[in-house]
Design an enzyme around this catalytic site. Structure first.
Site, PDB file in Angstrom:
ATOM      1  N   GLU A  82      -5.139 -20.273  -7.867  1.00 27.70           N
ATOM      2  CA  GLU A  82      -3.696 -20.552  -7.778  1.00 27.70           C
ATOM      3  C   GLU A  82      -3.442 -22.004  -8.142  1.00 27.70           C
ATOM      4  O   GLU A  82      -4.161 -22.898  -7.678  1.00 27.70           O
ATOM      5  CB  GLU A  82      -3.143 -20.338  -6.353  1.00 27.70           C
ATOM      6  CG  GLU A  82      -2.986 -18.910  -5.925  1.00 27.70           C
ATOM      7  CD  GLU A  82      -2.412 -18.777  -4.510  1.00 27.70           C
ATOM      8  OE1 GLU A  82      -1.707 -19.680  -4.038  1.00 27.70           O
ATOM      9  OE2 GLU A  82      -2.697 -17.737  -3.880  1.00 27.70           O
ATOM     10  N   ARG A  88      -4.269 -11.392 -11.123  1.00 30.17           N
ATOM     11  CA  ARG A  88      -4.726 -11.463  -9.737  1.00 30.17           C
ATOM     12  C   ARG A  88      -3.598 -10.965  -8.829  1.00 30.17           C
ATOM     13  O   ARG A  88      -2.521 -11.553  -8.786  1.00 30.17           O
ATOM     14  CB  ARG A  88      -5.092 -12.909  -9.362  1.00 30.17           C
ATOM     15  CG  ARG A  88      -5.454 -13.073  -7.895  1.00 30.17           C
ATOM     16  CD  ARG A  88      -5.821 -14.513  -7.538  1.00 30.17           C
ATOM     17  NE  ARG A  88      -6.158 -14.606  -6.131  1.00 30.17           N
ATOM     18  CZ  ARG A  88      -5.461 -15.306  -5.217  1.00 30.17           C
ATOM     19  NH1 ARG A  88      -4.394 -16.005  -5.549  1.00 30.17           N
ATOM     20  NH2 ARG A  88      -5.848 -15.310  -3.956  1.00 30.17           N
ATOM     21  N   TYR A 126      -2.551 -27.191  -5.188  1.00 29.54           N
ATOM     22  CA  TYR A 126      -1.151 -27.473  -5.501  1.00 29.54           C
ATOM     23  C   TYR A 126      -0.810 -28.957  -5.558  1.00 29.54           C
ATOM     24  O   TYR A 126       0.026 -29.381  -6.337  1.00 29.54           O
ATOM     25  CB  TYR A 126      -0.227 -26.809  -4.472  1.00 29.54           C
ATOM     26  CG  TYR A 126      -0.157 -25.317  -4.630  1.00 29.54           C
ATOM     27  CD1 TYR A 126       0.828 -24.739  -5.432  1.00 29.54           C
ATOM     28  CD2 TYR A 126      -1.081 -24.486  -4.016  1.00 29.54           C
ATOM     29  CE1 TYR A 126       0.895 -23.368  -5.597  1.00 29.54           C
ATOM     30  CE2 TYR A 126      -1.024 -23.108  -4.175  1.00 29.54           C
ATOM     31  CZ  TYR A 126      -0.039 -22.555  -4.975  1.00 29.54           C
ATOM     32  OH  TYR A 126       0.014 -21.193  -5.138  1.00 29.54           O
ATOM     33  N   GLN A 172      -7.233 -17.850   1.278  1.00 26.50           N
ATOM     34  CA  GLN A 172      -6.967 -19.005   2.127  1.00 26.50           C
ATOM     35  C   GLN A 172      -7.239 -18.790   3.609  1.00 26.50           C
ATOM     36  O   GLN A 172      -6.343 -18.950   4.441  1.00 26.50           O
ATOM     37  CB  GLN A 172      -5.524 -19.489   1.917  1.00 26.50           C
ATOM     38  CG  GLN A 172      -5.253 -19.910   0.505  1.00 26.50           C
ATOM     39  CD  GLN A 172      -3.858 -20.485   0.274  1.00 26.50           C
ATOM     40  OE1 GLN A 172      -3.509 -20.776  -0.845  1.00 26.50           O
ATOM     41  NE2 GLN A 172      -3.081 -20.669   1.313  1.00 26.50           N
ATOM     42  N   SER A 204      -5.856 -21.544   5.611  1.00 26.48           N
ATOM     43  CA  SER A 204      -4.436 -21.509   5.980  1.00 26.48           C
ATOM     44  C   SER A 204      -4.207 -20.501   7.093  1.00 26.48           C
ATOM     45  O   SER A 204      -3.417 -20.744   8.014  1.00 26.48           O
ATOM     46  CB  SER A 204      -3.562 -21.109   4.797  1.00 26.48           C
ATOM     47  OG  SER A 204      -3.844 -21.892   3.681  1.00 26.48           O
ATOM     48  N   ASN A 256      -7.379 -22.668  -4.702  1.00 29.49           N
ATOM     49  CA  ASN A 256      -5.913 -22.679  -4.745  1.00 29.49           C
ATOM     50  C   ASN A 256      -5.489 -24.117  -4.551  1.00 29.49           C
ATOM     51  O   ASN A 256      -5.684 -24.700  -3.481  1.00 29.49           O
ATOM     52  CB  ASN A 256      -5.317 -21.817  -3.632  1.00 29.49           C
ATOM     53  CG  ASN A 256      -5.608 -20.336  -3.839  1.00 29.49           C
ATOM     54  OD1 ASN A 256      -6.198 -19.940  -4.841  1.00 29.49           O
ATOM     55  ND2 ASN A 256      -5.188 -19.515  -2.893  1.00 29.49           N
TER      56      ASN A 256
HETATM   57  C1  PNW Z   1      -0.266 -20.469  -1.263  1.00 31.05           C
HETATM   58  N1  PNW Z   1      -0.202 -26.509   1.011  1.00 31.05           N
HETATM   59  O1  PNW Z   1      -0.337 -21.097  -0.024  1.00 31.05           O
HETATM   60  C2  PNW Z   1      -0.275 -18.980  -1.006  1.00 31.05           C
HETATM   61  O2  PNW Z   1      -1.522 -18.412  -1.294  1.00 31.05           O
HETATM   62  C3  PNW Z   1       0.795 -18.222  -1.698  1.00 31.05           C
HETATM   63  O3  PNW Z   1       0.962 -16.968  -1.083  1.00 31.05           O
HETATM   64  C4  PNW Z   1       2.061 -19.010  -1.726  1.00 31.05           C
HETATM   65  O4  PNW Z   1       3.152 -18.286  -2.208  1.00 31.05           O
HETATM   66  C5  PNW Z   1       1.800 -20.245  -2.562  1.00 31.05           C
HETATM   67  O5  PNW Z   1       0.754 -20.989  -2.015  1.00 31.05           O
HETATM   68  C6  PNW Z   1       2.973 -21.168  -2.730  1.00 31.05           C
HETATM   69  O6  PNW Z   1       3.313 -21.806  -1.531  1.00 31.05           O
HETATM   70  C7  PNW Z   1      -0.308 -22.470   0.166  1.00 31.05           C
HETATM   71  O7  PNW Z   1      -0.098 -26.895   2.179  1.00 31.05           O
HETATM   72  C8  PNW Z   1      -0.510 -22.926   1.453  1.00 31.05           C
HETATM   73  O8  PNW Z   1      -0.223 -27.317   0.098  1.00 31.05           O
HETATM   74  C9  PNW Z   1      -0.494 -24.238   1.735  1.00 31.05           C
HETATM   75  C10 PNW Z   1      -0.263 -25.153   0.720  1.00 31.05           C
HETATM   76  C11 PNW Z   1      -0.083 -24.718  -0.559  1.00 31.05           C
HETATM   77  C12 PNW Z   1      -0.095 -23.385  -0.836  1.00 31.05           C
END
Ligand code: PNW
Length: 486
Positions: free
Chosen positions: A383, A84, A317, A174, A177, A315
């Site tokens: 992600e 991706r 995390y 996103q 975001s 995505n």
């Molecule tokens: C992603 N949160 O964004 C992005 O898609 C990537 O480009 C970035 O490098 C990756 O995460 C790592 O940070 C995020 O608030 C935006 O938890 C917000 C969050 C997590 C990931």
């Protein structure tokens, strides 16, 4: 070990796909090479070098613009099914519009895609991952309703060129975001009208996505049989405790951070969620606006959006803990509309940035929430990852990956339709404002070396083994970090 997990051995089915992810600004470098136009991140970081933790912007990044063959070699080493990556809009259309098409920019993506196909690695292309042409930002960016047309015109050029080779498309990375944190903060547009642009962006970017989806359906789908989805930032959120006010605050938080973007596309009746409509309307009135700051979707727009995705890109995390916030600030903003406080879970393992805590149960709960509210959509995890400092023996990344994959196996067993899992990221890259101070890569990148040397970490070998065996072993470790593409 999490209380909700058990010791049952689970296996990913043979048709489950594994991949890794990057984005153009974060890896390509060559920011002004061969006719590339300026993006909003080029402008923002050149004008404000001090906002970057270690000062390293994306001017060079991993130099993937020149090193794509090495990137594909790494993908072969890992044995992934797909890669991706994103296309940089200003690299291929420097003015933002199709009047100027940058041959050399396209040549780069021709080369990358052909190299992938040569080794049977499927390209999964994100059409937009944060890097708007600066010239379009000058016209208001996603707050301008014309952005819907700009995006579709760009996408048509890309579909025409690559639809025969690329079968997996993600329109936008996103949007939540982009509109609510970036517009609400300062990263992507310095010129804010807080509390207003967030929602104009939301409407426009969702419509841009839906128009691109319909374009593919109408003109490419029959011939090329690909699928088109969208990736959302979907962390889980739980109340910090079981008090009624914190439970309610969490419902509001989910409404704004999850449902505002999923409801228009995946719910039965479409439209923005009623809880968000209600809150923004009430607060707008109190603040003296003549109507809600959240724009209305017309019946035609609701129909256009409803069902406009073949899959949901997740995505994911971490999990946020939500607390009702006592201080209500009168000034309009997305943040004040949500009106909660986020608390970090001190009990959980922390990665390099403080927002990233390992809470694998959250992926399971998120999947169940999506299934219940949006009727079991097809999902790709587009992600999931972990950041560290430099260093090749990245046991905390390995541990985090294993826990999240186990949570995913459990979610699949309980009925979630997940077609693939994507690690963020193939290699260390420019982590936006964090520069290269946070490392997300399965491969370490030596940014000081002339060739941006990439070296496999322990996690690369563990991921390779998971892809081969389709099981998540508890504590297998490689004896050395030698990795071959056989
Ligand atoms: C992603 N949160 O964004 C992005 O898609 C990537 O480009 C970035 O490098 C990756 O995460 C790592 O940070 C995020 O608030 C935006 O938890 C917000 C969050 C997590 C990931």
């Amino acid at each position: 070990v999490e209380a909700w997990s058990d010791n049952k051995r689970r296996k990913f089915s043979n048709d489950f796909k594994f991949g890794v992810s990057t984005s153009a600004y974060q890896v390509e470098g060559a920011w002004n090479v061969d006719g590339k136009g300026e993006s909003i991140w080029d402008r923002y970081f050149h004008d404000n070098p001090n906002v970057i933790t270690d000062g390293r912007n994306g001017d060079e990044a991993c130099d993937s613009y020149h090193k794509y063959k090495r990137d594909v070699e790494m993908l072969r080493e890992l044995g992934v099914d797909y890669y991706r990556f994103s296309i940089s809009w200003p690299r291929v259309l420097p003015s933002g519009f199709p009047n100027e098409q940058n041959k050399l920019g396209f040549q780069y993506y021709d080369n990358l895609i052909d190299e992938l196909l040569k080794y049977n690695i499927m390209p999964m292309v994100t059409l937009y991952h944060f890097d708007l042409p600066q010239k379009l930002q000058d016209l208001g960016g996603w707050a301008n309703p014309h952005s819907v047309d700009w995006f579709v015109d760009y996408v048509r050029v890309v579909f025409d060129r690559y639809a025969s080779k690329v079968k997996h498309w993600i329109t936008i990375n996103q949007p939540n975001s982009i509109c609510t944190s970036a517009y609400g903060e300062t990263a992507m547009t310095p010129d804010l009208n807080k509390g207003i642009t967030e929602y104009q962006c939301t409407k426009n970017i969702l419509l841009a996505h839906a128009m691109a989806y319909r374009l593919y359906q109408k003109e490419y789908k029959n011939k090329y049989k690909g699928s088109v989805g969208i990736s959302m930032s979907l962390n889980w959120a739980d109340p910090v405790d079981n008090s009624t006010e914190n439970v309610e605050a969490t419902e509001v938080f989910r409404g704004f951070n999850i449902d505002l973007f999923l409801n228009p596309i995946w719910s039965k009746n479409g439209d923005f969620p009623s809880i968000v409509k209600k809150i923004v309307a009430e607060k707008s009135k109190q603040q003296g606006f003549s109507k809600s700051r959240l724009p209305v979707l017309s019946p035609e727009e609701i129909e256009l959006l409803r069902g406009s995705a073949d899959f949901l890109g997740v995505n994911h995390y971490t999990t946020d803990l939500v607390k009702a916030s006592a201080k209500y600030i009168h000034s309009p903003s997305f943040e004040n509309d949500v009106g909660v406080e986020i608390v970090l879970d001190e009990k959980r393992n922390q990665s390099q940035p403080s927002w990233l805590r390992s809470a694998p149960y959250g992926l399971y709960k998120l999947c169940i929430y999506i299934n219940q509210n949006y009727d079991y959509p097809t999902i790709y995890i587009t992600e999931n990852g972990w950041s560290t400092k430099t260093g090749l023996w990245d046991r905390s990344r390995v541990e985090n990956m294993r826990l999240y994959l186990n949570a995913l196996l459990l979610a699949i067993e309980d009925g979630t339709t997940v077609k693939g899992y994507t690690v963020w990221s193939l290699m260390d890259n420019v982590e936006w404002q964090a520069g290269t101070s946070e490392r997300f890569g399965l491969y370490e990148v030596d940014f000081d070396s002339r060739y941006k040397k990439r070296t496999a970490r322990m996690s690369a070998l563990v991921y390779k083994r998971i892809i081969q065996s389709r099981i998540v072993e508890k504590d297998w470790e490689p004896r050395n970090l030698y990795i071959s593409s056989q």
